[in-house]
Design a protein around this motif. Sequence first.
Motif, PDB file in Angstrom:
ATOM      1  N   ASP A   1       0.825  -1.207   0.000  1.00 51.65           N
ATOM      2  CA  ASP A   1       0.000   0.000   0.000  1.00 51.65           C
ATOM      3  C   ASP A   1       0.860   1.258   0.000  1.00 51.65           C
ATOM      4  O   ASP A   1       0.577   2.215  -0.722  1.00 51.65           O
ATOM      5  N   ILE A   2       1.892   1.274   0.838  1.00 50.42           N
ATOM      6  CA  ILE A   2       2.823   2.400   0.886  1.00 50.42           C
ATOM      7  C   ILE A   2       4.245   1.853   0.930  1.00 50.42           C
ATOM      8  O   ILE A   2       4.561   1.018   1.784  1.00 50.42           O
ATOM      9  N   VAL A   3       5.083   2.305   0.028  1.00 48.95           N
ATOM     10  CA  VAL A   3       6.502   1.952   0.030  1.00 48.95           C
ATOM     11  C   VAL A   3       7.278   3.216   0.393  1.00 48.95           C
ATOM     12  O   VAL A   3       7.287   4.188  -0.372  1.00 48.95           O
ATOM     13  N   PRO A   4       7.913   3.258   1.569  1.00 50.85           N
ATOM     14  CA  PRO A   4       8.627   4.475   1.983  1.00 50.85           C
ATOM     15  C   PRO A   4       9.599   4.962   0.916  1.00 50.85           C
ATOM     16  O   PRO A   4      10.381   4.183   0.360  1.00 50.85           O
ATOM     17  N   GLY A   5       9.502   6.270   0.617  1.00 50.79           N
ATOM     18  CA  GLY A   5      10.403   6.883  -0.349  1.00 50.79           C
ATOM     19  C   GLY A   5      10.041   6.634  -1.800  1.00 50.79           C
ATOM     20  O   GLY A   5      10.681   7.189  -2.694  1.00 50.79           O
ATOM     21  N   LYS A   6       8.990   5.829  -2.054  1.00 46.92           N
ATOM     22  CA  LYS A   6       8.679   5.447  -3.436  1.00 46.92           C
ATOM     23  C   LYS A   6       7.177   5.562  -3.710  1.00 46.92           C
ATOM     24  O   LYS A   6       6.458   4.558  -3.740  1.00 46.92           O
TER      25      LYS A   6
ATOM     26  N   VAL B   1      -3.261  14.308  -4.274  1.00 45.26           N
ATOM     27  CA  VAL B   1      -2.278  13.339  -4.753  1.00 45.26           C
ATOM     28  C   VAL B   1      -0.870  13.854  -4.499  1.00 45.26           C
ATOM     29  O   VAL B   1       0.008  13.119  -4.023  1.00 45.26           O
ATOM     30  N   GLN B   2      -0.614  15.126  -4.788  1.00 47.05           N
ATOM     31  CA  GLN B   2       0.718  15.689  -4.578  1.00 47.05           C
ATOM     32  C   GLN B   2       1.094  15.675  -3.101  1.00 47.05           C
ATOM     33  O   GLN B   2       2.245  15.390  -2.741  1.00 47.05           O
ATOM     34  N   LEU B   3       0.134  15.974  -2.245  1.00 53.02           N
ATOM     35  CA  LEU B   3       0.392  15.932  -0.803  1.00 53.02           C
ATOM     36  C   LEU B   3       0.856  14.546  -0.371  1.00 53.02           C
ATOM     37  O   LEU B   3       1.864  14.406   0.350  1.00 53.02           O
ATOM     38  N   LEU B   4       0.157  13.502  -0.808  1.00 52.86           N
ATOM     39  CA  LEU B   4       0.535  12.153  -0.403  1.00 52.86           C
ATOM     40  C   LEU B   4       1.831  11.699  -1.068  1.00 52.86           C
ATOM     41  O   LEU B   4       2.615  10.954  -0.467  1.00 52.86           O
ATOM     42  N   ARG B   5       2.072  12.148  -2.279  1.00 51.11           N
ATOM     43  CA  ARG B   5       3.358  11.835  -2.920  1.00 51.11           C
ATOM     44  C   ARG B   5       4.513  12.452  -2.121  1.00 51.11           C
ATOM     45  O   ARG B   5       5.539  11.797  -1.880  1.00 51.11           O
ATOM     46  N   ASP B   6       4.339  13.695  -1.702  1.00 50.18           N
ATOM     47  CA  ASP B   6       5.373  14.351  -0.900  1.00 50.18           C
ATOM     48  C   ASP B   6       5.590  13.612   0.420  1.00 50.18           C
ATOM     49  O   ASP B   6       6.740  13.441   0.873  1.00 50.18           O
ATOM     50  N   TRP B   7       4.504  13.194   1.030  1.00 50.55           N
ATOM     51  CA  TRP B   7       4.551  12.492   2.323  1.00 50.55           C
ATOM     52  C   TRP B   7       5.311  11.174   2.198  1.00 50.55           C
ATOM     53  O   TRP B   7       6.211  10.872   2.989  1.00 50.55           O
ATOM     54  N   ILE B   8       4.952  10.395   1.191  1.00 49.61           N
ATOM     55  CA  ILE B   8       5.607   9.096   1.012  1.00 49.61           C
ATOM     56  C   ILE B   8       7.069   9.265   0.603  1.00 49.61           C
ATOM     57  O   ILE B   8       7.941   8.492   1.021  1.00 49.61           O
TER      58      ILE B   8
END
Length: 344
Positions: free
Chosen positions: A292-297, A329-336
């Motif tokens: 679901d979430i890959v840190p840094g990617k 989407v950009q917010l979550l991309r920045d977060w991850i």
Amino acid sequence: MKCALLLLLVVGAGCGDNDTCTLEGPMCKQLSYYGLFDDIATQQPAAGVTPYDLETPLFSDYTTKHRFLVLPPGTTATWSDRDALDLPVGTVLVKTFGYLADRRDPRSHETKIETRLLIHGSAGWHGAAYTYPDDGGGGGDATLAAAGATVPSTWIHDDGMPRTNAYIVPNENQCKNCHAEHDDVLTPLGPKARHLNLGAQLQGLVDHGQLAGAPPPAQWPKDPDALDPTTGSLDQRARAFLDINCGHCHNPTGAARTSGLYLDAFETDPAKFGTCKPPVATGRGSGGLAFDIVPGKPDESIVIYRISSTEPSIKMPELGRNLVYDEGVQLLRDWISVMPGSCT
């Protein structure tokens, strides 16, 4: 408070066409019969109808929203640290959706699309939507749309470019698809202390005797504005975004509980809010990705894949939007992108 709404809350009000509206139904055929507004065209509320707002609103295809709370005379809402305020039988929640002609100018003409009512009857909550005529409610009443509707909409977007949307008005049976936050019981989603805690709004409810049981203000929970960096850290803002947009389904008692992915504000285990968590029976929704979430990617994260899609079998949230929320989407991309660690 106007007579029609007061009678509805107490004994039932005449709706016209020889119908009678009560808290249990049927719903009035025209929005005006409820007496919620002194002026529907400008959304000027009647006496006893309280406007409110949320710190981070749920995304609904870039629509504007006007929210109102109506409590029965002589009653109060009761505080909750976690869930929606406990609202007494007879409460009416009102939300009007529309599009500004030009999103760059908040004073530009607003075309109203629908007003949704959520009414607390003795057997629980039930709701319906009312759609406006082609003039966007400029002078006309809104009519009950029990079967829902699709409304073609156009506006000038933040970048100055024209946008279009086939806006979906839900039917009466679809309310529960989003509002069944706890064990398939329909309840309000927005009026939670952490969402309402902006400006003097919560204090105003307390001061006007509309909210009981609140702790001292220093103890009030607060979500930041997800898109305003001055209101919280990147992590806090991303979690607030997921809380309001996804947490009503993705929580231990919500409709998506079997996924094991919990995106409400109270989940503190990174594995449970998606970090290196493999999907459960997502089919095409996984996009062939492993976690679901890959840190840094972000590009390897299923969460990004799904919120970036508009395909019905892939997109998340699956209801309430046709468009991609680019800023979210950009917010979550920045977060991850700044998350430490890896899934290997």
